[in-house]
Scaffold this motif. Structure first.
Motif, mmCIF file in Angstrom:
data_model
loop_
_atom_site.group_PDB
_atom_site.id
_atom_site.type_symbol
_atom_site.label_atom_id
_atom_site.label_comp_id
_atom_site.label_asym_id
_atom_site.label_seq_id
_atom_site.Cartn_x
_atom_site.Cartn_y
_atom_site.Cartn_z
ATOM 1 N N LEU A 69 0.832 -1.322 0.043
ATOM 2 C CA LEU A 69 -0.083 -0.015 -0.042
ATOM 3 C C LEU A 69 0.701 1.249 0.185
ATOM 4 O O LEU A 69 0.862 2.364 -0.716
ATOM 5 N N ASN A 72 2.076 1.642 -3.498
ATOM 6 C CA ASN A 72 1.453 1.918 -4.481
ATOM 7 C C ASN A 72 0.360 3.306 -4.356
ATOM 8 O O ASN A 72 0.070 3.980 -5.085
ATOM 9 N N GLU A 73 0.036 3.344 -2.697
ATOM 10 C CA GLU A 73 -0.783 4.481 -2.784
ATOM 11 C C GLU A 73 -0.258 4.989 -1.151
ATOM 12 O O GLU A 73 -1.188 4.968 -0.363
ATOM 13 N N ASN A 75 -0.484 8.101 0.252
ATOM 14 C CA ASN A 75 -1.163 8.748 0.954
ATOM 15 C C ASN A 75 -2.160 8.216 1.709
ATOM 16 O O ASN A 75 -2.599 8.346 2.869
ATOM 17 N N LEU A 76 -2.920 7.096 0.924
ATOM 18 C CA LEU A 76 -3.938 6.333 1.562
ATOM 19 C C LEU A 76 -3.436 5.441 2.675
ATOM 20 O O LEU A 76 -4.166 5.427 3.644
ATOM 21 N N ASN A 187 6.079 10.839 5.268
ATOM 22 C CA ASN A 187 5.348 10.777 4.121
ATOM 23 C C ASN A 187 5.930 11.794 2.878
ATOM 24 O O ASN A 187 5.882 11.427 1.936
#
Lengths: 206, 319
Positions: A69, A72-73, A75-76, A187
């Protein structure tokens, strides 16, 4: 007559001033106010460790799923999985997984989790990752910031003294291990090359 | 008797006037723009200049009049600023305290007058005074620096610690965070610990003095970047800048440049722009009716070292 009135007025003023200048309170009430309550962090962490902290780490996200995750994503991943006390780029994640030991080093144990190399910290057990990833402790529950900071110190002591030594005595290259712990990630400057796990639980699988 | 009555009436009149004029705000018409006072501990430090200017600019951008007041590290002067701000009808105070304990009374004066106070970077040791306190997580930032310090010195050597102002909680948060790591390593020996009040020139003098007694140190940890630059200057003068590793805290422009030039080893990047903007935004939210602010809002600090400095700008930008 005027002298009597002056004396009465003077006495009244003096009376008002004195009345507003002194007050009487029960001594035990005053002593209770001044009593300094010392935060017993060792007791607090001991109680919290078994009752709450290990329980919350039982439901930690699978490390491989989280890493996918994050790739691939991101921020999510941060939105859904990270805990953070305040404002900033840093998030803390509860993780669990298993892997094969690649090497046992002075400061860490390197393991292979899926296709990733992961670092289990055994020397530099510092910082707020375990406390903050748990989501159990909130800064505004503590009037003294120093008490709040001491919780992480005590948690890290526990890991350093109770979790790591029995594991490090026995672990060897090629062992399969199961781990639960916390990681800290940024992040805005995401680096997943060799994630560092501060462990709360380490088991060698026979 | 007549004179007594006249004197009493005069006394009552002036007494009442003084009593009620001291801490009441000036009455304003509803159409006047709201005013925000930005009270900063000292403008003799570029980090605090950035903090103050950013807070004022953000307040302006939100439609408010803002003015900056310099407390010159003097709690008494800070009190004057508070009293003047309240008497002049300021509607909110964005505040960088001079002293964690000594500044409490000033915040309480404002609270009593109905003026919300938002602390920036430094906290006051009371959780029922300020409306909210937006604080750098200095402790965690210095844990990261301490860990890096231990790694770079390879767990052994002699070092010096130069502290900030002893009345500022940040001084002790940073020191404790650093020591929570370094003190685990008995071969790392602190040979001197002294305050230089966050001041660059004082730090240079302190470092010069310490070097005379301890010429063979391996590292210096400074509680802010100003002192790190001062210590580094002293090391250059002594011909020891290659021998001694210097670590700071703040993320100022000169230290970021120094890290890029492979001189100073690392600093803790605070985010004064983010802190200041958050405080101004909170004031705006307060004016619009919000009241449920978290008492303490930590802003994470990130370590900047020679390996990752290319990813950062001075003062952290707007991250």
């Amino acid at each position: 007559m005027s002298k009597r009135i002056k004396n009465i007025v003077g006495a009244l003023i003096a009376g008002i001033v004195i009345y507003n200048s002194i007050y009487f309170r029960p001594l035990d009430e005053k002593l209770a106010e001044e009593e300094v309550v010392v935060f017993d962090v060792l007791n607090f962490v001991d109680k919290m460790w078994d009752a709450d902290l290990l329980t919350t780490y039982d439901s930690a996200t699978d490390f491989t799923i989280l890493l996918n995750l994050l790739v691939n994503e991101p921020n999510l991943a941060f939105e859904k999985e990270a805990q953070a006390l305040g404002i900033g780029n840093i998030g803390y994640f509860k993780v669990q997984g298993e892997g094969i030991v690649l090497s046992v080093n002075e400061n860490n144990v390197l393991i292979k989790v899926g296709d990733r190399i992961v670092e289990i910290e055994t020397e530099f057990i510092f910082g707020n990752a375990v406390r903050d990833a748990s989501g159990l402790i909130k800064i505004n529950d503590y009037d003294e910031t120093s008490d709040f900071n001491s919780i992480s110190e005590s948690i890290n002591d526990k890991i350093r003294n109770e979790v790591v030594p029995p594991f490090k005595l026995k672990v060897a290259k090629g062992d399969r291990i199961v781990f639960k712990g916390a990681i800290e990630l940024n992040n805005a400057h995401l680096n997943l090359d060799q994630p560092e796990v501060i462990p709360v639980s380490l088991q060698i699988v026979p | 008797m007549k004179r007594l009555i006249n004197n009493s009436l005069l006394f009552l009149f002036f007494g009442t006037f003084i009593l009620f004029s001291c801490s009441e705000k000036k009455n304003k018409s509803g159409d006047d723009p709201k005013k925000v006072a930005v009270i900063i501990s000292t403008l003799n430090n570029p980090w605090f200049v950035i903090l103050g200017e950013t807070a004022a600019n953000q307040a302006n951008a939100l439609g408010y009049e803002a003015n900056i007041f310099d407390s010159q590290n003097n709690t008494a002067l800070e009190t004057d600023h508070f009293e003047n701000a309240i008497a002049s009808g300021y509607d909110a105070i964005l505040f960088n305290p001079t002293n964690a304990d000594g500044s409490i009374v000033n915040v309480r004066i404002a609270k009593k007058a109905g003026v919300p106070v938002f602390c920036m970077d430094r906290e006051v040791n009371a959780t029922d005074a300020a409306t909210s306190q937006i604080l750098s997580d200095s402790y965690a930032g210095c844990v990261a620096i301490g860990k890096y310090f231990v790694e770079k010195l390879n767990k052994k050597g002699k070092y010096v610690e130069i502290l900030g102002m002893v009345g500022d909680n940040n001084t002790w948060s940073r020191s404790k965070g650093f020591h929570s790591v370094v003190d685990y390593y008995p071969d790392l020996k602190m040979v001197a610990q002294q305050s230089a009040d966050f001041d660059r020139n004082k730090a240079m003098e302190v470092m010069e003095s310490i070097l005379q007694v301890h010429p063979d140190i391996n590292g210096v940890f400074c509680g802010n970047d100003g002192m790190a630059m001062g210590a580094y200057q002293a090391l250059i003068a002594a011909g020891k800048d290659d021998q001694v590793m210097v670590f700071g805290f703040d993320g100022t422009e000169d230290v970021i440049n120094s890290i890029q030039q492979k001189k100073i080893l690392a600093t803790g990047m605070q985010f004064p722009l983010l802190i200041a903007k958050t405080a101004a935004i909170y004031a705006d939210q307060y004016f619009k009716g919000k009241r449920d602010f978290a008492q303490k809002v930590p802003i994470t600090v990130e370590m900047v070292n020679q390996e990752n400095v290319h990813e950062y700008v001075a003062y952290g930008g707007d991250e």
